[in-house]
Design a protein around this motif. Structure first.
Motif, mmCIF file in Angstrom:
data_model
loop_
_atom_site.group_PDB
_atom_site.id
_atom_site.type_symbol
_atom_site.label_atom_id
_atom_site.label_comp_id
_atom_site.label_asym_id
_atom_site.label_seq_id
_atom_site.Cartn_x
_atom_site.Cartn_y
_atom_site.Cartn_z
ATOM 1 N N VAL A 121 0.864 -1.179 0.000
ATOM 2 C CA VAL A 121 0.000 0.000 0.000
ATOM 3 C C VAL A 121 0.899 1.228 0.000
ATOM 4 C CG1 VAL A 121 -1.716 1.332 1.275
ATOM 5 C CG2 VAL A 121 -1.906 -1.161 1.162
ATOM 6 N N GLY A 122 0.811 2.007 -1.068
ATOM 7 C CA GLY A 122 1.638 3.199 -1.187
ATOM 8 C C GLY A 122 2.598 3.112 -2.356
ATOM 9 N N ALA A 123 2.962 4.267 -2.902
ATOM 10 C CA ALA A 123 3.876 4.302 -4.045
ATOM 11 C C ALA A 123 4.847 5.471 -3.952
ATOM 12 C CB ALA A 123 3.079 4.393 -5.347
ATOM 13 N N GLY A 124 5.117 5.918 -2.733
ATOM 14 C CA GLY A 124 6.065 6.998 -2.529
ATOM 15 C C GLY A 124 7.500 6.506 -2.541
ATOM 16 N N PRO A 125 8.448 7.388 -2.197
ATOM 17 C CA PRO A 125 9.870 7.007 -2.245
ATOM 18 C C PRO A 125 10.203 5.784 -1.397
ATOM 19 C CG PRO A 125 9.644 9.386 -1.999
ATOM 20 C CD PRO A 125 8.272 8.814 -1.847
ATOM 21 N N TRP A 126 9.615 5.679 -0.204
ATOM 22 C CA TRP A 126 9.936 4.555 0.675
ATOM 23 C C TRP A 126 9.458 3.235 0.075
ATOM 24 C CZ3 TRP A 126 13.258 2.984 3.835
ATOM 25 C CH2 TRP A 126 13.014 2.028 4.816
ATOM 26 N N ALA A 127 8.267 3.241 -0.531
ATOM 27 C CA ALA A 127 7.765 2.031 -1.190
ATOM 28 C C ALA A 127 8.640 1.670 -2.382
ATOM 29 C CB ALA A 127 6.323 2.246 -1.645
ATOM 30 N N ARG A 128 9.040 2.665 -3.157
ATOM 31 C CA ARG A 128 9.804 2.415 -4.380
ATOM 32 C C ARG A 128 11.247 1.987 -4.090
ATOM 33 N NH1 ARG A 128 7.671 4.981 -9.091
ATOM 34 N NH2 ARG A 128 5.581 5.821 -8.698
ATOM 35 N N GLU A 129 11.850 2.591 -3.065
ATOM 36 C CA GLU A 129 13.272 2.345 -2.802
ATOM 37 C C GLU A 129 13.515 1.120 -1.932
ATOM 38 O OE1 GLU A 129 14.871 5.869 -1.106
ATOM 39 O OE2 GLU A 129 14.295 7.136 -2.809
ATOM 40 N N THR A 130 12.515 0.723 -1.151
ATOM 41 C CA THR A 130 12.760 -0.345 -0.181
ATOM 42 C C THR A 130 11.735 -1.474 -0.273
ATOM 43 O OG1 THR A 130 13.821 1.220 1.328
ATOM 44 C CG2 THR A 130 13.043 -0.860 2.266
ATOM 45 N N HIS A 131 10.457 -1.172 -0.078
ATOM 46 C CA HIS A 131 9.442 -2.232 -0.059
ATOM 47 C C HIS A 131 9.435 -3.045 -1.347
ATOM 48 C CE1 HIS A 131 6.797 -1.016 3.497
ATOM 49 N NE2 HIS A 131 7.738 -0.073 3.453
ATOM 50 N N ILE A 132 9.251 -2.378 -2.456
ATOM 51 C CA ILE A 132 9.076 -3.085 -3.728
ATOM 52 C C ILE A 132 10.335 -3.842 -4.146
ATOM 53 C CG2 ILE A 132 8.645 -2.750 -6.200
ATOM 54 C CD1 ILE A 132 6.579 -0.610 -5.383
ATOM 55 N N PRO A 133 11.541 -3.245 -4.087
ATOM 56 C CA PRO A 133 12.741 -4.015 -4.443
ATOM 57 C C PRO A 133 12.962 -5.231 -3.543
ATOM 58 C CG PRO A 133 13.229 -1.679 -4.449
ATOM 59 C CD PRO A 133 11.870 -1.823 -3.849
ATOM 60 N N ALA A 134 12.797 -5.060 -2.238
ATOM 61 C CA ALA A 134 13.047 -6.173 -1.317
ATOM 62 C C ALA A 134 12.026 -7.281 -1.497
ATOM 63 C CB ALA A 134 13.030 -5.670 0.124
ATOM 64 N N LEU A 135 10.770 -6.924 -1.623
ATOM 65 C CA LEU A 135 9.729 -7.934 -1.774
ATOM 66 C C LEU A 135 9.820 -8.630 -3.128
ATOM 67 C CD1 LEU A 135 6.808 -5.913 -0.175
ATOM 68 C CD2 LEU A 135 7.830 -7.986 0.769
ATOM 69 N N SER A 136 10.153 -7.886 -4.174
ATOM 70 C CA SER A 136 10.261 -8.476 -5.517
ATOM 71 C C SER A 136 11.362 -9.514 -5.579
ATOM 72 C CB SER A 136 10.534 -7.383 -6.558
ATOM 73 O OG SER A 136 9.471 -6.469 -6.636
ATOM 74 N N ALA A 137 12.436 -9.290 -4.838
ATOM 75 C CA ALA A 137 13.600 -10.173 -4.913
ATOM 76 C C ALA A 137 13.551 -11.327 -3.920
ATOM 77 C CB ALA A 137 14.876 -9.362 -4.676
ATOM 78 N N HIS A 138 12.616 -11.295 -2.985
ATOM 79 C CA HIS A 138 12.618 -12.296 -1.923
ATOM 80 C C HIS A 138 12.048 -13.628 -2.428
ATOM 81 C CE1 HIS A 138 12.196 -14.248 1.927
ATOM 82 N NE2 HIS A 138 12.835 -13.236 2.498
ATOM 83 N N PRO A 139 12.778 -14.742 -2.253
ATOM 84 C CA PRO A 139 12.309 -16.031 -2.774
ATOM 85 C C PRO A 139 11.098 -16.594 -2.056
ATOM 86 C CG PRO A 139 14.294 -16.330 -1.455
ATOM 87 C CD PRO A 139 14.107 -14.846 -1.614
ATOM 88 N N GLY A 140 10.810 -16.084 -0.857
ATOM 89 C CA GLY A 140 9.654 -16.565 -0.124
ATOM 90 C C GLY A 140 8.412 -15.729 -0.316
ATOM 91 N N VAL A 141 8.488 -14.775 -1.257
ATOM 92 C CA VAL A 141 7.401 -13.816 -1.452
ATOM 93 C C VAL A 141 6.991 -13.760 -2.923
ATOM 94 C CG1 VAL A 141 6.864 -11.328 -1.468
ATOM 95 C CG2 VAL A 141 7.999 -12.363 0.519
ATOM 96 N N GLU A 142 5.694 -13.622 -3.146
ATOM 97 C CA GLU A 142 5.171 -13.236 -4.457
ATOM 98 C C GLU A 142 4.550 -11.854 -4.302
ATOM 99 O OE1 GLU A 142 1.716 -14.380 -7.741
ATOM 100 O OE2 GLU A 142 1.985 -15.637 -5.960
ATOM 101 N N LEU A 143 5.186 -10.848 -4.890
ATOM 102 C CA LEU A 143 4.645 -9.488 -4.831
ATOM 103 C C LEU A 143 3.523 -9.395 -5.850
ATOM 104 C CD1 LEU A 143 4.679 -6.608 -3.779
ATOM 105 C CD2 LEU A 143 6.493 -6.082 -5.415
ATOM 106 N N VAL A 144 2.285 -9.350 -5.358
ATOM 107 C CA VAL A 144 1.133 -9.467 -6.258
ATOM 108 C C VAL A 144 0.641 -8.127 -6.784
ATOM 109 C CG1 VAL A 144 0.355 -11.672 -5.338
ATOM 110 C CG2 VAL A 144 -0.407 -9.545 -4.244
ATOM 111 N N GLY A 145 1.066 -7.017 -6.171
ATOM 112 C CA GLY A 145 0.627 -5.725 -6.674
ATOM 113 C C GLY A 145 0.640 -4.658 -5.602
ATOM 114 N N VAL A 146 0.185 -3.481 -5.985
ATOM 115 C CA VAL A 146 0.118 -2.342 -5.064
ATOM 116 C C VAL A 146 -1.275 -1.748 -5.104
ATOM 117 C CG1 VAL A 146 2.565 -1.794 -5.446
ATOM 118 C CG2 VAL A 146 0.804 -0.603 -6.768
ATOM 119 N N TRP A 147 -1.601 -1.032 -4.057
ATOM 120 C CA TRP A 147 -2.797 -0.199 -4.074
ATOM 121 C C TRP A 147 -2.385 1.211 -3.713
ATOM 122 C CZ3 TRP A 147 -5.338 3.035 -0.638
ATOM 123 C CH2 TRP A 147 -6.552 3.568 -1.114
ATOM 124 N N THR A 148 -2.880 2.175 -4.491
ATOM 125 C CA THR A 148 -2.631 3.589 -4.223
ATOM 126 C C THR A 148 -3.955 4.331 -4.301
ATOM 127 O OG1 THR A 148 -2.197 4.023 -6.571
ATOM 128 C CG2 THR A 148 -0.297 3.543 -5.163
#
Length: 302
Positions: free
Chosen positions: A22-49
């Protein structure tokens, strides 16, 4: 006690956990999305803004509604202002979703209490992004402080991030200043190293310059001081923590570990908490404890 680091292959769960951001600001873009996208135990299914256009250039799809997001995920990772996070986190917990909460976890103590109540009622797991607490250098400092005899401490976080740069346009940060943005990190770390903060002895602020000077009393009799500002032209940011007492002085100035690596460790440990049905030490209840201290600071300076 903190949980053991989860296996990076996600083998503690049968399938990757589906996480939405939830969110698409700098913190989501720089940390949440990269970390979750690369994590083998996670499927990043999308965002809500809230605004559809905010997600136009993201590498993941946007859910059309909160309801659609909650139907399509197992956990929600929040990167939004505290006032917005609280009701959304309650709705997510009510829907049986695990929570990655930003700090502070709400805009008020009542909002934080509602999150904790929802998490407990739904028996879901939660974890708060006290980012530096997931760094090995910070953990070494905490371990050393907890192992020794220390009766005093200092936490300083001084930067100019509200004077310009990617976070300076954040209205909640401008309104809340250093106390709301970096204050939770400093308060949490002092609390972890010297014992639970039981009272705010003194709290002063020069509001125009965002200069905060706080003094805390801890269980067992220790005292600590926090100095905070996000409107001092310091380059690079000054972060310094120390504890002192009969066993000498232990300090922490190292911020080598980046936010994505810290967040990856956070996700590892959330997966462990989910797989073992155990609460993480840095969960929503921890967030509520810090929220109450912040509220007392506000009361003292009002």
């Amino acid at each position: 006690m903190r949980p053991a680091r989860a296996t990076r292959l996600g083998d503690m769960t049968a399938t990757p956990i589906r996480v939405a951001v939830v969110g698409a600001g700098p913190w989501a873009r720089e940390t949440h999305i990269p970390a979750l996208s690369a994590h083998p135990g996670v499927e990043l299914v999308g965002v809500w803004t809230r605004r559809p256009e905010a997600a136009d250039d993201l590498p993941v799809p946007r859910f059309e509604s909160i309801e659609a997001m909650l139907e399509g995920c197992d956990a929600v990772s929040f990167a939004v202002p505290p006032d917005a996070q609280a009701p959304l986190a309650v709705a997510a917990a009510d829907a049986g979703k695990h929570l990655i909460l930003d700090k502070p976890i709400a805009g008020t103590v009542e909002g934080a209490e509602a999150i904790v109540a929802a998490v407990r009622a739904a028996d879901v797991r939660s974890i708060v992004t006290f980012t530096r607490r997931y760094a090995p250098e910070t953990r070494a400092f905490v371990d050393a402080a907890q192992a020794g005899r220390y009766a005093g401490g200092l936490g300083r976080w001084i930067s100019g991030s509200l004077l310009g740069g990617r976070y300076s346009s954040s209205q909640w940060r401008q309104d809340g200043g250093a106390l709301l943005d970096v204050g939770p990190h400093v308060i949490d770390l002092l609390d972890a190293t010297l014992g639970s903060i039981t009272k705010v002895i003194d709290a002063r602020v020069i509001a125009d310059d965002d200069l905060w000077h706080l003094t805390f009393g801890h269980t067992g009799g220790a005292t600590s001081t926090a100095q905070l500002s996000l409107r001092v032209p310091a380059r690079p940011t000054v972060t310094e923590f120390s504890v002192h007492g009969p066993d000498g002085v232990v300090t922490l100035t190292d911020r080598t570990t980046g936010s994505v690596e810290c967040f990856t460790t956070l996700v590892d440990e959330l997966l462990t908490a989910i797989a073992t049905s155990t609460d993480h030490p840095l969960d929503a209840a921890r967030g509520l404890h810090i929220q109450r201290i912040i509220a007392e600071v506000h009361r003292r300076v009002a």
